[in-house]
Each structure stands twice: as structure tokens, then as C-alpha cells.
Design a protein around this motif. Structure first.
Motif, PDB file in Angstrom:
ATOM      1  N   LYS A 161       0.574  -1.279   0.125  1.00 16.47           N
ATOM      2  CA  LYS A 161      -0.120   0.117   0.003  1.00 16.47           C
ATOM      3  C   LYS A 161       1.081   1.066  -0.080  1.00 16.47           C
ATOM      4  CE  LYS A 161      -3.716   2.131   0.355  1.00 16.47           C
ATOM      5  NZ  LYS A 161      -4.895   2.307  -0.788  1.00 16.47           N
ATOM      6  N   TYR A 162       1.987   1.199   0.813  1.00 13.57           N
ATOM      7  CA  TYR A 162       2.793   2.129   0.640  1.00 13.57           C
ATOM      8  C   TYR A 162       3.670   2.665  -0.638  1.00 13.57           C
ATOM      9  CZ  TYR A 162       7.250   4.993   1.855  1.00 13.57           C
ATOM     10  OH  TYR A 162       7.940   6.062   1.985  1.00 13.57           O
ATOM     11  N   ARG A 163       3.623   1.435  -1.300  1.00 15.32           N
ATOM     12  CA  ARG A 163       4.515   1.865  -2.513  1.00 15.32           C
ATOM     13  C   ARG A 163       3.706   2.158  -3.411  1.00 15.32           C
ATOM     14  NH1 ARG A 163       7.190  -4.084  -1.517  1.00 15.32           N
ATOM     15  NH2 ARG A 163       9.038  -3.492  -0.628  1.00 15.32           N
ATOM     16  N   GLN A 164       2.303   1.690  -3.209  1.00 14.95           N
ATOM     17  CA  GLN A 164       1.165   2.165  -4.437  1.00 14.95           C
ATOM     18  C   GLN A 164       1.098   3.541  -4.239  1.00 14.95           C
ATOM     19  OE1 GLN A 164      -2.514   0.321  -3.318  1.00 14.95           O
ATOM     20  NE2 GLN A 164      -3.900   1.612  -4.676  1.00 14.95           N
ATOM     21  N   LEU A 165       1.076   4.125  -2.981  1.00 16.74           N
ATOM     22  CA  LEU A 165       0.746   5.413  -2.647  1.00 16.74           C
ATOM     23  C   LEU A 165       1.749   6.373  -3.150  1.00 16.74           C
ATOM     24  CD1 LEU A 165      -0.956   5.287   0.903  1.00 16.74           C
ATOM     25  CD2 LEU A 165      -2.340   6.041  -1.176  1.00 16.74           C
ATOM     26  N   CYS A 166       3.033   6.042  -3.083  1.00 18.94           N
ATOM     27  CA  CYS A 166       4.190   6.725  -3.268  1.00 18.94           C
ATOM     28  C   CYS A 166       4.006   6.815  -4.967  1.00 18.94           C
ATOM     29  CB  CYS A 166       5.512   6.069  -3.005  1.00 18.94           C
ATOM     30  SG  CYS A 166       5.905   6.221  -1.219  1.00 18.94           S
ATOM     31  N   MET A 167       3.842   5.816  -5.620  1.00 19.73           N
ATOM     32  CA  MET A 167       3.518   5.822  -7.107  1.00 19.73           C
ATOM     33  C   MET A 167       2.456   6.951  -7.550  1.00 19.73           C
ATOM     34  SD  MET A 167       5.859   4.054  -8.351  1.00 19.73           S
ATOM     35  CE  MET A 167       5.685   4.014 -10.214  1.00 19.73           C
ATOM     36  N   ARG A 168       1.262   6.721  -6.854  1.00 12.30           N
ATOM     37  CA  ARG A 168       0.261   7.611  -7.074  1.00 12.30           C
ATOM     38  C   ARG A 168       0.689   9.085  -6.803  1.00 12.30           C
ATOM     39  NH1 ARG A 168      -4.267   8.478  -2.712  1.00 12.30           N
ATOM     40  NH2 ARG A 168      -2.543   9.708  -2.277  1.00 12.30           N
ATOM     41  N   ASP A 169       1.490   9.308  -5.797  1.00 13.07           N
ATOM     42  CA  ASP A 169       1.900  10.764  -5.564  1.00 13.07           C
ATOM     43  C   ASP A 169       2.676  11.237  -6.733  1.00 13.07           C
ATOM     44  OD1 ASP A 169       0.719  10.651  -2.858  1.00 13.07           O
ATOM     45  OD2 ASP A 169       2.648  10.377  -2.145  1.00 13.07           O
ATOM     46  N   SER A 170       3.423  10.481  -7.236  1.00 10.72           N
ATOM     47  CA  SER A 170       4.305  10.748  -8.514  1.00 10.72           C
ATOM     48  C   SER A 170       3.568  11.198  -9.686  1.00 10.72           C
ATOM     49  CB  SER A 170       5.321   9.697  -8.765  1.00 10.72           C
ATOM     50  OG  SER A 170       6.318   9.888  -7.661  1.00 10.72           O
ATOM     51  N   SER A 171       1.945  10.598  -9.771  1.00 12.92           N
ATOM     52  CA  SER A 171       1.366  10.934 -10.815  1.00 12.92           C
ATOM     53  C   SER A 171       0.430  12.032 -10.737  1.00 12.92           C
ATOM     54  CB  SER A 171       0.388   9.850 -11.193  1.00 12.92           C
ATOM     55  OG  SER A 171      -0.638   9.562 -10.031  1.00 12.92           O
ATOM     56  N   ILE A 172       0.532  12.981  -9.711  1.00  8.78           N
ATOM     57  CA  ILE A 172      -0.193  13.948  -9.328  1.00  8.78           C
ATOM     58  C   ILE A 172       0.599  15.134  -9.835  1.00  8.78           C
ATOM     59  CG2 ILE A 172      -1.111  15.663  -7.717  1.00  8.78           C
ATOM     60  CD1 ILE A 172      -1.478  12.930  -5.964  1.00  8.78           C
ATOM     61  N   ASN A 173       0.196  15.939 -11.042  1.00  7.69           N
ATOM     62  CA  ASN A 173       0.780  16.946 -11.794  1.00  7.69           C
ATOM     63  C   ASN A 173       0.262  18.183 -11.336  1.00  7.69           C
ATOM     64  OD1 ASN A 173       3.237  15.406 -12.643  1.00  7.69           O
ATOM     65  ND2 ASN A 173       1.919  14.426 -13.659  1.00  7.69           N
ATOM     66  N   THR A 174      -1.200  18.296 -11.488  1.00  6.95           N
ATOM     67  CA  THR A 174      -1.960  19.387 -11.460  1.00  6.95           C
ATOM     68  C   THR A 174      -3.020  19.415 -10.367  1.00  6.95           C
ATOM     69  OG1 THR A 174      -3.809  18.304 -12.837  1.00  6.95           O
ATOM     70  CG2 THR A 174      -2.090  19.299 -14.095  1.00  6.95           C
ATOM     71  N   LEU A 175      -3.851  20.490 -10.112  1.00  6.13           N
ATOM     72  CA  LEU A 175      -4.426  20.532  -8.811  1.00  6.13           C
ATOM     73  C   LEU A 175      -5.820  19.798  -9.328  1.00  6.13           C
ATOM     74  CD1 LEU A 175      -4.626  24.553  -8.090  1.00  6.13           C
ATOM     75  CD2 LEU A 175      -3.648  22.420  -6.778  1.00  6.13           C
TER      76      LEU A 175
END
Length: 88
Positions: free
Chosen positions: A65-79
Motif C-alpha cells: 500500500k505504501y509503494r502504491q501511494l508513493c507511485m500515485r503521488d508521483s502521478s499528481i501533476n495538477t490541482l
């Protein structure tokens, strides 16, 4: 943390954490906080023995879950991307 712009593969930050872990073990510390975790660059932290992370409500050992959330964070580029995370 530390960084060598001339030799980024040197991984000085990881070497620093490894040193901190060794010192914590040698002084019998039960816990060591190795900093916040977000984006792909923090995934390596989950590979330490005994790794736990704060979910916002509790400590978790769920590395996947931690790794999944870290990957998700990296996909956030805009508001808008951020808004979708909180509204979905």
C-alpha cells in the motif's frame, strides 16, 4: 539528506540512512524516523527491515500500500489530479 549532482548514482542519501540505522541499532534505539515518504523517490524506505509508515490514523506495515501511494503521488501533476485523489 545529501546529494552529489556530479555522481547521483552514488546515493548519498541512502548511505546516510544506512549509517543512521547502524547507529540506532548500536545504541539500542527501538525506533528510527527516516523522514517523510511520498513519490517514487521514497519507495526504497519500504525495503528496510521493520519498516512502518503512518497512514494518517495508525502505523502500518503494509509495504504494498505504501509503494502504491508513493507511485500515485508521483502521478499528481495538477490541482485537478490532486482533486481527483481526494474526491474519488
Amino acid at each position: 539528506s545529501a546529494w552529489n549532482y556530479h555522481n547521483p548514482k552514488m546515493s548519498l542519501g541512502k548511505k546516510l540512512v544506512n549509517f543512521e540505522v547502524a547507529v540506532a541499532k548500536s545504541t539500542n534505539l527501538q525506533y528510527l524516523y527516516i523522514g517523510q515518504g511520498y513519490e517514487k523517490g521514497s519507495i526504497y524506505k519500504s525495503e528496510y527491515s521493520g519498516f512502518q509508515w503512518w497512514t494518517g490514523n495508525e502505523w502500518s506495515k503494509d509495504k504494498q500500500k505504501y509503494r502504491q501511494l508513493c507511485m500515485r503521488d508521483s502521478s499528481i501533476n495538477t490541482l485537478d489530479d490532486l482533486s481527483k485523489v481526494f474526491n474519488d
